[in-house]
Design a protein around this motif. Structure first.
Motif, PDB file in Angstrom:
ATOM      1  N   ASP A 173       0.831  -1.198   0.000  1.00 21.15           N
ATOM      2  CA  ASP A 173       0.000   0.000   0.000  1.00 21.15           C
ATOM      3  C   ASP A 173       0.872   1.256   0.000  1.00 21.15           C
ATOM      4  N   ALA A 174       0.316   2.314  -0.590  1.00 20.65           N
ATOM      5  CA  ALA A 174       0.991   3.613  -0.528  1.00 20.65           C
ATOM      6  C   ALA A 174       0.921   4.136   0.905  1.00 20.65           C
ATOM      7  N   TRP A 175       2.038   4.590   1.428  1.00 23.59           N
ATOM      8  CA  TRP A 175       2.124   4.966   2.835  1.00 23.59           C
ATOM      9  C   TRP A 175       2.761   6.344   2.965  1.00 23.59           C
ATOM     10  N   LEU A 176       2.133   7.213   3.753  1.00 19.30           N
ATOM     11  CA  LEU A 176       2.673   8.539   4.051  1.00 19.30           C
ATOM     12  C   LEU A 176       2.551   8.788   5.541  1.00 19.30           C
ATOM     13  N   ILE A 177       3.616   9.282   6.137  1.00 21.54           N
ATOM     14  CA  ILE A 177       3.588   9.645   7.552  1.00 21.54           C
ATOM     15  C   ILE A 177       4.267  10.996   7.705  1.00 21.54           C
ATOM     16  N   GLY A 178       3.598  11.924   8.374  1.00 20.29           N
ATOM     17  CA  GLY A 178       4.161  13.263   8.509  1.00 20.29           C
ATOM     18  C   GLY A 178       3.868  13.872   9.857  1.00 20.29           C
ATOM     19  N   GLY A 179       4.663  14.864  10.229  1.00 21.33           N
ATOM     20  CA  GLY A 179       4.449  15.561  11.488  1.00 21.33           C
ATOM     21  C   GLY A 179       5.752  16.020  12.112  1.00 21.33           C
ATOM     22  N   ASP A 180       5.683  16.289  13.393  1.00 19.59           N
ATOM     23  CA  ASP A 180       6.838  16.749  14.168  1.00 19.59           C
ATOM     24  C   ASP A 180       7.532  15.533  14.769  1.00 19.59           C
ATOM     25  N   PHE A 181       8.727  15.206  14.263  1.00 20.01           N
ATOM     26  CA  PHE A 181       9.472  14.050  14.761  1.00 20.01           C
ATOM     27  C   PHE A 181      10.425  14.429  15.894  1.00 20.01           C
ATOM     28  N   ASN A 182      10.539  15.728  16.173  1.00 19.22           N
ATOM     29  CA  ASN A 182      11.318  16.232  17.304  1.00 19.22           C
ATOM     30  C   ASN A 182      12.793  15.823  17.253  1.00 19.22           C
ATOM     31  N   VAL A 183      13.303  15.568  16.052  1.00 21.86           N
ATOM     32  CA  VAL A 183      14.721  15.233  15.879  1.00 21.86           C
ATOM     33  C   VAL A 183      15.075  15.509  14.422  1.00 21.86           C
ATOM     34  N   ILE A 184      16.304  15.946  14.193  1.00 18.69           N
ATOM     35  CA  ILE A 184      16.757  16.152  12.822  1.00 18.69           C
ATOM     36  C   ILE A 184      17.251  14.828  12.250  1.00 18.69           C
ATOM     37  N   PHE A 185      17.359  14.762  10.925  1.00 19.76           N
ATOM     38  CA  PHE A 185      17.784  13.528  10.261  1.00 19.76           C
ATOM     39  C   PHE A 185      19.271  13.538   9.943  1.00 19.76           C
ATOM     40  N   ASN A 186      19.829  14.734   9.698  1.00 17.15           N
ATOM     41  CA  ASN A 186      21.262  14.839   9.435  1.00 17.15           C
ATOM     42  C   ASN A 186      21.778  16.179   9.945  1.00 17.15           C
ATOM     43  N   MET A 187      23.082  16.345   9.908  1.00 12.31           N
ATOM     44  CA  MET A 187      23.723  17.520  10.505  1.00 12.31           C
ATOM     45  C   MET A 187      23.387  18.825   9.787  1.00 12.31           C
ATOM     46  N   GLU A 188      22.930  18.750   8.540  1.00 12.17           N
ATOM     47  CA  GLU A 188      22.630  19.958   7.772  1.00 12.17           C
ATOM     48  C   GLU A 188      21.255  20.534   8.102  1.00 12.17           C
ATOM     49  N   GLU A 189      20.501  19.849   8.939  1.00  8.60           N
ATOM     50  CA  GLU A 189      19.136  20.279   9.216  1.00  8.60           C
ATOM     51  C   GLU A 189      19.015  21.123  10.482  1.00  8.60           C
TER      52      GLU A 189
END
Length: 210
Positions: free
Chosen positions: A8-24
Protein backbone atom coordinates in the motif's frame (compact mmCIF):
# COMPACT_ATOMS: atom_id res chain seq x y z
CA UNK A 1 5.62 -3.52 9.46
CA UNK A 2 5.65 -5.10 6.01
CA UNK A 3 2.72 -7.28 7.11
CA UNK A 4 0.73 -4.15 7.91
CA UNK A 5 1.68 -1.89 5.01
CA UNK A 6 2.27 -4.58 2.37
CA UNK A 7 2.30 -2.84 -1.02
CA UNK A 8 0.00 0.00 0.00
CA UNK A 9 0.99 3.61 -0.53
CA UNK A 10 2.12 4.97 2.83
CA UNK A 11 2.67 8.54 4.05
CA UNK A 12 3.59 9.64 7.55
CA UNK A 13 4.16 13.26 8.51
CA UNK A 14 4.45 15.56 11.49
CA UNK A 15 6.84 16.75 14.17
CA UNK A 16 9.47 14.05 14.76
CA UNK A 17 11.32 16.23 17.30
CA UNK A 18 14.72 15.23 15.88
CA UNK A 19 16.76 16.15 12.82
CA UNK A 20 17.78 13.53 10.26
CA UNK A 21 21.26 14.84 9.44
CA UNK A 22 23.72 17.52 10.51
CA UNK A 23 22.63 19.96 7.77
CA UNK A 24 19.14 20.28 9.22
CA UNK A 25 20.06 22.72 11.96
CA UNK A 26 21.34 26.29 11.92
CA UNK A 27 23.83 25.65 14.72
CA UNK A 28 26.43 23.02 15.48
CA UNK A 29 24.89 19.73 16.59
CA UNK A 30 25.08 18.97 20.30
CA UNK A 31 26.83 15.64 20.80
CA UNK A 32 24.09 14.63 23.22
CA UNK A 33 21.50 14.30 20.43
CA UNK A 34 23.67 12.26 18.03
CA UNK A 35 22.27 8.95 19.39
CA UNK A 36 18.74 10.24 18.73
CA UNK A 37 19.69 11.15 15.17
CA UNK A 38 21.19 7.69 14.64
CA UNK A 39 18.05 6.02 16.00
CA UNK A 40 15.87 8.07 13.67
CA UNK A 41 18.06 7.26 10.66
CA UNK A 42 17.94 3.57 11.53
CA UNK A 43 14.14 3.65 11.89
CA UNK A 44 13.71 5.34 8.49
CA UNK A 45 16.05 2.82 6.89
CA UNK A 46 14.30 -0.19 8.41
CA UNK A 47 10.88 1.08 7.31
CA UNK A 48 12.27 1.75 3.82
CA UNK A 49 10.75 5.23 3.69
CA UNK A 50 12.18 8.52 2.47
CA UNK A 51 11.53 12.24 2.55
CA UNK A 52 8.96 13.50 0.09
CA UNK A 53 10.40 16.33 -1.97
CA UNK A 54 9.01 19.61 -0.72
CA UNK A 55 8.63 23.31 -1.35
CA UNK A 56 9.29 25.91 1.32
CA UNK A 57 11.99 26.47 3.92
CA UNK A 58 14.40 23.76 5.06
CA UNK A 59 13.95 24.60 8.74
CA UNK A 60 10.45 24.12 10.17
CA UNK A 61 10.92 25.31 13.77
CA UNK A 62 12.88 28.00 15.58
CA UNK A 63 13.27 29.10 19.18
CA UNK A 64 12.64 32.76 18.15
CA UNK A 65 15.46 33.91 20.43
CA UNK A 66 17.34 36.90 19.10
CA UNK A 67 20.61 36.31 20.99
CA UNK A 68 20.68 32.50 20.77
CA UNK A 69 18.77 31.79 17.55
CA UNK A 70 18.29 28.16 16.65
CA UNK A 71 16.32 26.72 13.74
CA UNK A 72 15.90 23.05 12.83
CA UNK A 73 14.00 20.75 10.52
CA UNK A 74 11.85 18.84 12.99
CA UNK A 75 8.85 18.36 10.71
CA UNK A 76 8.81 16.19 7.62
CA UNK A 77 6.63 14.08 5.34
CA UNK A 78 7.91 10.55 4.73
CA UNK A 79 6.67 8.16 2.05
CA UNK A 80 7.39 4.69 0.72
CA UNK A 81 8.06 3.64 -2.87
CA UNK A 82 4.43 2.62 -3.37
CA UNK A 83 3.36 6.20 -2.68
CA UNK A 84 5.61 7.45 -5.47
CA UNK A 85 4.07 4.96 -7.88
CA UNK A 86 0.49 5.69 -6.79
CA UNK A 87 0.80 9.49 -6.56
CA UNK A 88 3.62 10.63 -8.86
CA UNK A 89 2.23 14.19 -8.99
CA UNK A 90 1.90 14.67 -5.24
CA UNK A 91 3.30 17.89 -3.81
CA UNK A 92 4.38 18.80 -0.26
CA UNK A 93 4.69 22.39 0.88
CA UNK A 94 5.92 23.75 4.21
CA UNK A 95 4.38 27.14 4.88
CA UNK A 96 5.31 29.97 7.24
CA UNK A 97 4.29 29.14 10.84
CA UNK A 98 2.30 32.32 11.46
CA UNK A 99 0.87 31.94 14.99
CA UNK A 100 2.10 28.33 15.28
CA UNK A 101 5.36 27.01 16.70
CA UNK A 102 6.06 24.84 13.66
CA UNK A 103 5.61 25.22 9.91
CA UNK A 104 2.38 23.54 8.80
CA UNK A 105 2.83 21.02 5.99
CA UNK A 106 0.31 20.66 3.18
CA UNK A 107 0.08 17.59 0.95
CA UNK A 108 -1.60 17.65 -2.44
CA UNK A 109 -2.12 14.49 -4.44
CA UNK A 110 -2.12 16.78 -7.44
CA UNK A 111 -1.64 20.53 -7.27
CA UNK A 112 -3.46 22.33 -10.03
CA UNK A 113 -3.69 25.99 -10.94
CA UNK A 114 -4.94 28.07 -7.96
CA UNK A 115 -8.58 29.07 -8.28
CA UNK A 116 -9.51 32.61 -7.35
CA UNK A 117 -12.03 32.56 -4.51
CA UNK A 118 -14.05 35.47 -3.15
CA UNK A 119 -12.68 36.89 0.09
CA UNK A 120 -14.86 36.12 3.13
CA UNK A 121 -16.58 39.09 4.74
CA UNK A 122 -15.31 39.94 8.22
CA UNK A 123 -17.39 41.83 10.76
CA UNK A 124 -15.39 43.87 13.28
CA UNK A 125 -17.09 44.41 16.63
CA UNK A 126 -15.65 47.90 17.04
CA UNK A 127 -17.78 49.08 14.11
CA UNK A 128 -20.81 49.18 16.42
CA UNK A 129 -19.04 51.79 18.56
CA UNK A 130 -19.10 54.26 15.69
CA UNK A 131 -21.71 56.94 16.41
CA UNK A 132 -23.55 56.51 13.08
CA UNK A 133 -23.34 52.73 12.88
CA UNK A 134 -27.07 52.09 13.44
CA UNK A 135 -28.05 54.87 11.06
CA UNK A 136 -25.92 53.30 8.33
CA UNK A 137 -27.48 49.89 8.95
CA UNK A 138 -31.02 51.32 8.94
CA UNK A 139 -30.41 53.29 5.73
CA UNK A 140 -29.17 50.18 3.97
CA UNK A 141 -31.80 47.81 5.36
CA UNK A 142 -34.88 49.97 4.87
CA UNK A 143 -34.33 50.53 1.14
CA UNK A 144 -36.70 48.18 -0.65
CA UNK A 145 -35.64 45.36 -2.97
CA UNK A 146 -37.71 42.95 -5.08
CA UNK A 147 -38.01 39.18 -4.96
CA UNK A 148 -39.21 36.46 -2.65
CA UNK A 149 -38.29 36.44 1.05
CA UNK A 150 -35.04 34.53 0.52
CA UNK A 151 -33.97 36.82 -2.33
CA UNK A 152 -34.85 39.92 -0.33
CA UNK A 153 -32.73 38.74 2.62
CA UNK A 154 -29.81 37.88 0.35
CA UNK A 155 -29.88 41.20 -1.50
CA UNK A 156 -30.22 43.25 1.69
CA UNK A 157 -27.28 41.47 3.31
CA UNK A 158 -25.23 41.95 0.16
CA UNK A 159 -26.01 45.66 0.10
CA UNK A 160 -25.31 46.03 3.83
CA UNK A 161 -21.91 44.43 3.28
CA UNK A 162 -20.95 47.16 0.81
CA UNK A 163 -22.12 49.85 3.28
CA UNK A 164 -19.99 48.36 6.06
CA UNK A 165 -16.98 48.01 3.80
CA UNK A 166 -17.28 51.70 2.97
CA UNK A 167 -17.53 52.49 6.69
CA UNK A 168 -14.35 50.50 7.31
CA UNK A 169 -12.43 52.22 4.52
CA UNK A 170 -13.60 55.74 5.36
CA UNK A 171 -13.56 55.86 9.15
CA UNK A 172 -11.26 53.03 10.24
CA UNK A 173 -8.57 53.37 7.55
CA UNK A 174 -9.22 49.87 6.18
CA UNK A 175 -8.16 48.13 9.40
CA UNK A 176 -8.72 44.69 7.87
CA UNK A 177 -6.34 45.55 5.02
CA UNK A 178 -3.74 46.77 7.51
CA UNK A 179 -4.05 43.56 9.55
CA UNK A 180 -3.68 41.43 6.41
CA UNK A 181 -0.60 43.38 5.31
CA UNK A 182 0.99 42.93 8.74
CA UNK A 183 0.30 39.20 8.57
CA UNK A 184 1.72 38.94 5.05
CA UNK A 185 4.85 40.79 6.18
CA UNK A 186 5.22 38.44 9.15
CA UNK A 187 4.88 35.30 7.00
CA UNK A 188 7.46 36.61 4.53
CA UNK A 189 9.97 37.38 7.29
CA UNK A 190 9.36 33.98 8.93
CA UNK A 191 10.10 32.14 5.68
CA UNK A 192 13.29 34.13 5.23
CA UNK A 193 14.45 33.35 8.78
CA UNK A 194 13.77 29.64 8.29
CA UNK A 195 15.79 29.51 5.08
CA UNK A 196 19.03 27.62 5.63
CA UNK A 197 21.12 30.27 3.83
CA UNK A 198 19.94 33.16 6.02
CA UNK A 199 18.71 31.52 9.20
CA UNK A 200 17.66 34.08 11.78
CA UNK A 201 19.06 37.08 9.89
CA UNK A 202 15.84 39.00 10.46
CA UNK A 203 14.68 37.52 13.77
CA UNK A 204 14.58 41.03 15.29
CA UNK A 205 12.18 42.16 12.55
CA UNK A 206 10.06 39.02 13.08
CA UNK A 207 9.74 39.64 16.81
CA UNK A 208 8.84 43.30 16.23
CA UNK A 209 6.07 42.42 13.77
CA UNK A 210 4.69 39.72 16.10
Amino acid sequence: MDNIVRNDAWLIGGDFNVIFNMEETSNAVNSGIIPDISDFQRCVEELRILDHQFMGPLFTWSNKQQDTYLACKLDRVLINSSWIEAFPSSVVEFQAPGDLDHCPSLVWLHKGVPIAKPKPFKFFNFWVLYHSFMSIVEESWQSSVGGNLAQVLFLKLKRLKSYLKELNMTHFHDISGQVQKKRDDLLCIQLFNLNDTAAGSFIKDELEVE
